[in-house]
Design an enzyme around this catalytic site. Structure first.
Site, PDB file in Angstrom:
ATOM      1  CE1 TYR A  78      38.193  35.465  43.037  1.00 52.75           C
ATOM      2  CE2 TYR A  78      36.082  35.479  43.271  1.00 52.75           C
ATOM      3  CZ  TYR A  78      37.286  36.067  43.717  1.00 52.75           C
ATOM      4  OH  TYR A  78      37.185  37.543  43.197  1.00 52.75           O
ATOM      5  CD  GLU A  88      41.611  41.364  45.759  1.00 55.85           C
ATOM      6  OE1 GLU A  88      41.816  41.266  44.539  1.00 55.85           O
ATOM      7  OE2 GLU A  88      40.810  41.612  46.418  1.00 55.85           O
ATOM      8  NE  ARG A 139      40.503  44.192  46.091  1.00 55.48           N
ATOM      9  CZ  ARG A 139      39.295  44.734  45.138  1.00 55.48           C
ATOM     10  NH1 ARG A 139      39.619  45.565  44.095  1.00 55.48           N
ATOM     11  NH2 ARG A 139      38.683  43.599  44.337  1.00 55.48           N
TER      12      ARG A 139
HETATM   13  C1  CS2 Z   1      36.612  39.104  44.408  1.00 59.47           C
HETATM   14  C2  CS2 Z   1      34.910  39.583  44.278  1.00 59.47           C
HETATM   15  O1  CS2 Z   1      36.240  41.213  42.345  1.00 59.47           O
HETATM   16  C3  CS2 Z   1      36.983  40.657  43.202  1.00 59.47           C
HETATM   17  O2  CS2 Z   1      38.204  41.049  44.378  1.00 59.47           O
HETATM   18  O3  CS2 Z   1      37.003  39.073  45.583  1.00 59.47           O
HETATM   19  O4  CS2 Z   1      34.447  39.444  42.883  1.00 59.47           O
HETATM   20  C4  CS2 Z   1      34.069  38.721  45.359  1.00 59.47           C
HETATM   21  O5  CS2 Z   1      33.795  37.417  44.951  1.00 59.47           O
HETATM   22  C5  CS2 Z   1      33.082  40.014  45.048  1.00 59.47           C
HETATM   23  O6  CS2 Z   1      32.746  40.584  45.471  1.00 59.47           O
HETATM   24  C6  CS2 Z   1      31.183  38.493  45.748  1.00 59.47           C
HETATM   25  O7  CS2 Z   1      30.808  38.866  45.870  1.00 59.47           O
HETATM   26 MG    MG Z   2      38.820  40.170  46.055  1.00 60.03          MG
END
Ligand code: CS2
Ligand code: MG
Length: 402
Positions: A159, A236, A283
């Site tokens: 991610y 986070e 958030r």
């Molecule tokens: C992420 C996002 O910005 C963030 O903190 O968690 O990129 C998330 O993965 C996306 O908004 C999912 O669509």
């Molecule tokens: Mg995020």
């Protein structure tokens, strides 16, 4: 001021966006962001089938009553699709309200508590070396706060890290791509990553990290504790947020500030977290969490418990959502920080905005309303493209959180 019509505009200038446009008999229209990454068409259907017919003829100024009409009146309450639709309606109505009064939205939210909005950038790389370089680049661009995500040896995709040289965009065309995850590798890697960032860039820059829901409470407690020497601005989504009391364990073991809730959609997702002071930042964004009407209540509750806002601002939230967030960020006292992932250049062919980046902050102009417009003709040039967020599995194939 009567609502005379409303429509949903779906376009894909680099990624899908869903925008609600509400028209009134005063000749004023408002925009709301209804984008839910990977679930766009569900929100379109909910708006077109179950919301827009009931909007026509109502007074656009009655934001409080209309919020409850589409929340309590829906019977099947809460959830990301329902609340993304309700949030878009609320944002469009607040846009109309401020335009009708010929004033920027922030003036209806208490006026300016600050003249600019502290933002954080994303720095990521396939490996620690590339990630350190990315952090340096963001420092050179003047960012005072930087989220750091890195590829991890032995994990093909992770991610937050772009594949190839394209900017990071998690939703990919077609069915969900499958990623593999190894918590043990992750937990031993991240503290070393932040030690190297601090050793390279010192203590002044605010550093953030997104666990993206992937630890159990005790794993998150270990990580938060091991990150203490690096004084993160926040950690986070350390755990998934369904079990709010799970954060008690993390809180007991660490002073690393915690942020959570980009996937939340009402105040009820936060009641334990805020009133037990288990988190430090909210958030949940305006475009998923019930709009101005609901987030005003959430932010007020948070303020009583020393909790600040840190709204989600990824590229899958449209310029309407980001601009509305900036009005809210300018106005409330317990503002913390705003996520800022610049949209692709093609997005500005469709959306015109009144915010600009300068030296670590976003600045907002004084256009009436939210201050964003959408060119419907240009939007037609970018038709919707089905896309889905990835699915994540552990090494043995166990389905896990993405
Ligand atoms: C992420 C996002 O910005 C963030 O903190 O968690 O990129 C998330 O993965 C996306 O908004 C999912 O669509
Ligand atoms: Mg995020």
């Amino acid at each position: 001021m009567k609502i005379t019509d409303a429509k949903v505009i779906v376009c894909c200038p680099g990624r899908n966006f869903v925008t609600l446009k509400v028209f009134t008999d005063a000749g004023i229209y408002g925009l709301g962001d209804a984008t839910l990454n990977g679930r766009e068409k569900a929100v379109v259907a909910y708006l077109e089938e179950h919301c827009i017919p009931a909007l026509i003829g109502r007074d656009a100024r009655n934001t409080e009553d209309l919020w409850h009409y589409f929340y309590r009146g829906a019977y099947w309450k809460r959830g990301p699709v329902t609340m993304a639709a309700l949030s878009a309606i609320d944002l469009a109505l607040w846009d109309i309200k401020a335009k009708a009064l010929n004033t920027p939205l922030y003036n209806l939210l208490g006026g300016k508590s600050r003249d600019r909005v502290l933002v954080y950038a994303h720095a990521n790389g396939k490996d620690p070396g590339e990630t350190l370089e990315a952090v340096g680049k963001k420092r050179d661009e003047g960012f005072l706060a930087i989220r750091v995500q890195s590829g991890i040896p032995g994990m093909s995709a992770i991610y937050g890290v772009a594949q190839g040289d394209q900017p990071y965009e998690p939703a990919q065309r077609g069915l969900p791509k499958e990623e593999r995850w190894d918590t043990a590798k992750y937990l031993s890697f991240v503290p070393k990553l932040f030690r190297s960032v601090r050793d390279t860039y010192g203590d002044d820059v605010h550093l953030l990290h997104d666990v993206h829901h992937r630890c159990t409470p005790i794993e998150a407690a270990r990580l938060a504790k091991e990150l203490e020497p690096y004084h993160l601005f926040w950690l986070e989504d350390a755990v998934t947020g369904e079990l709010q009391e799970g954060l008690r364990l993390v809180r007991q073991h660490s002073t690393t500030p915690l942020a959570i809730g980009e996937v939340f959609n009402t105040a009820y997702d936060y009641t334990t977290l805020i009133t037990e002071q288990l988190i430090d930042f909210v958030r949940m964004p305006l475009s998923h969490g019930g709009g101005i009407t609901h987030l005003s209540k959430v932010a007020a509750l948070a303020a009583l418990y020393h909790v600040q806002t840190g709204f989600h601002g990824a590229t899958d939230l449209s310029p309407v959502s980001l601009a509305a967030s900036l009005h809210f960020d300018l106005a409330i006292n317990n503002f913390g920080i705003q996520e800022y992932m610049p949209h692709a250049p093609s997005v500005s062919e469709v959306f015109t905005t009144g915010y600009r980046y300068e030296s670590g902050f976003l600045h907002l102009d004084d256009a009436p309303g939210i201050g964003v417009d959408l060119d419907e003709e240009r939007a037609k040039r970018y038709p919707y493209v089905p896309a889905a967020l990835p699915v994540n599995r552990k090494g043995d194939g166990t389905l896990f959180y993405w």
